[in-house]
Structure formats: C-alpha cells, structure tokens
Design a protein around this motif. Structure first.
Motif, PDB file in Angstrom:
ATOM      1  N   HIS A  42     -93.274 -73.511  15.301  1.00 55.60           N
ATOM      2  CA  HIS A  42     -92.248 -72.898  14.780  1.00 55.60           C
ATOM      3  C   HIS A  42     -91.281 -72.704  15.572  1.00 55.60           C
ATOM      4  O   HIS A  42     -89.816 -72.866  15.318  1.00 55.60           O
ATOM      5  N   HIS A  91     -87.291 -74.076  16.400  1.00 59.67           N
ATOM      6  CA  HIS A  91     -85.926 -73.224  16.681  1.00 59.67           C
ATOM      7  C   HIS A  91     -85.073 -74.093  17.926  1.00 59.67           C
ATOM      8  O   HIS A  91     -83.904 -73.937  17.867  1.00 59.67           O
ATOM      9  N   ASP A  96     -84.623 -64.596  10.313  1.00 57.53           N
ATOM     10  CA  ASP A  96     -86.002 -65.219  10.134  1.00 57.53           C
ATOM     11  C   ASP A  96     -87.133 -64.397   9.979  1.00 57.53           C
ATOM     12  O   ASP A  96     -87.116 -63.115  10.653  1.00 57.53           O
ATOM     13  N   HIS A 110     -93.597 -66.185  15.579  1.00 61.37           N
ATOM     14  CA  HIS A 110     -93.259 -66.753  16.787  1.00 61.37           C
ATOM     15  C   HIS A 110     -94.067 -66.416  17.700  1.00 61.37           C
ATOM     16  O   HIS A 110     -94.433 -65.432  17.741  1.00 61.37           O
TER      17      HIS A 110
HETATM   18 ZN   LIG Z   1     -88.293 -68.895  12.860  1.00 62.07          ZN
END
Ligand SMILES: [Zn+2]
Length: 236
Positions: A99, A103, A201, A205
């Motif tokens: 993930h 980004h 978001d 992460h």
């Molecule tokens: Zn994210």
C-alpha cells in the motif's frame, strides 16, 4: 461506533475487545478493533477472535452502515463477550508495505508524467494501478520504478495526522490515489510520506519506506485510448 485501533497504530497485532453486536450468529461488531475493513483499494484483514479457548476465524471484514463488521466462521459469540483479537500479521504487513509502495509510485508517476490514477487495487501478491496517460512509454515507467526503488532503500518516514477539510483541500494532489474526491468529513486523516506524497487516507501504512524493500513491474496493459494498467509486486 467501533474504535478503529489500526488508524492510530497500524502495527498492533493483538488487542482485547468487547462484542457489541452479533447478527445472524456470525457478523460481529466490537467496541474496538485492529481489523481493517475492505475499502479504499485495500483488502480486509483476516485473523482470529478468541473467547476463552474457543477460536473464531475472521474470514471477512467489511464496513456496513458505517460499522466495521467481522464475519467469523461459526456462531457462538454473544453481546458482552470479552474477547482477544489476533491479526494474520504476515498478510497485513505485506499489504501495508505494498500500500505504501503504491503511494510512492502513484506520486512519482503523477509528478513525472501528469498521469492521473483512476483506480488501484491491492492484492496479497500484487498491486494493480489504472491511470490515464496519452503517451505510454515503458522506459518512463521503468525509470519511475527505479526512482521508487531508490526511495525504498532510503530512510524516509511516513506519518499520519488529522487536518480540517479546509486545510486538506490546500494540499496539491491530496487525492491522487484515492477516489479523486475528498470524503465529506470535517476532519480528514492525512498520510504523509515525507517529501514524496500527502493524501487523505484511511488505510494502513509502514512507518518508514525502508520496510518496503524492492518492487518490480509484473506487466502492463493498454485498456483503451488513454487508459493504462500496470501490475507490480514486492520482491519479497
Ligand atoms: Zn494509503
């Protein structure tokens, strides 16, 4: 409303919780949870809810009417039960790494080519991106992935914090990876990869890009005039 513990600490692998509702025997809502519900291109977590010595496998986690609902493999949990939750951590950690990688790659592609990301889907073994770009050049893509891999070898921290919607709106590219619009909330959670990307978001992460390792391109597809699709994966 369930407290989403993963928003404050995405590294929590275990927690206690109390069952607040059970529907049809196997859809369970907790007062607090470490389980991420499927959404925003990120698959749900799996794992276990344990009551005394009985293990209920969590097979799916979704968000329904704003509530995080855990689907377990058999009935037996009841309102008020004190339980222990445990994540399938290897799966979640890999999703956190890919993930965060997504980004960085989206931000680099956007900055380098002006491409708009029109869709993204994380899977356990790869990430899929759709983006709109007229001129599609594999060397540009390779160059951006090489740049991303340089970042994944350096000490770059990833932070999250809350901002008012008004402040968030001022961030350029605040929704590159998201749905291209900001959720209609007064306060938004911002994820910042220092010097690389800042977006609204709600996903999970890693704390530092170093945790990602290397990524590699799996394949590319043309999906029509301006629509491109790429697949990439973590090296390990
Ligand atoms: Zn994210």
């Amino acid at each position: 409303m369930t407290k989403a513990l993963f928003l404050g600490d995405s590294y929590l692998q275990e927690s206690s919780a109390t069952v607040v509702s059970v529907k049809d025997g196997k859809y369970v809502v907790l007062d607090q949870t470490i389980f991420y519900a499927k959404g925003g291109g990120q698959p749900c977590d799996t794992g276990k809810i344990i009551k005394d010595k009985e293990v209920f496998n969590v097979v799916y986690v979704g968000k329904f009417s704003g509530e995080i609902s855990h689907e377990v493999d058999h009935a037996g949990l009841q309102i008020g039960d004190k339980v222990h939750c445990s994540l399938n951590w290897p799966r979640r950690y890999k999703l956190m790494r890919s993930h965060t990688a997504a980004h960085v790659i989206a931000a680099l592609l956007h900055k380098g080519t002006g491409a708009l990301i029109t869709g993204n889907q994380l899977e356990e073994d790869h990430v899929r991106f759709d983006f709109s770009l007229e001129k599609f050049d594999r060397t540009i893509l390779e160059a951006n992935l090489a740049k991303a891999n340089e970042l994944f070898a350096s000490d770059v921290s990833v932070k999250s914090y809350e901002l008012s919607r008004e402040e968030a709106m001022k961030i350029p590219g605040v929704v590159i990876l998201a749905e291209a619009f900001l959720p209609d909330l007064p306060v938004l959670r911002i994820v910042e990869i220092v010097g690389v990307d800042r977006e609204a978001d709600g996903g999970t992460h890693v704390k530092n890009l170093k945790e990602i390792g290397k990524v590699e391109l799996v394949r590319t597809e043309n999906k029509g005039k301006n629509n491109r699709r790429i697949y990439f994966k973590l090296n390990q």
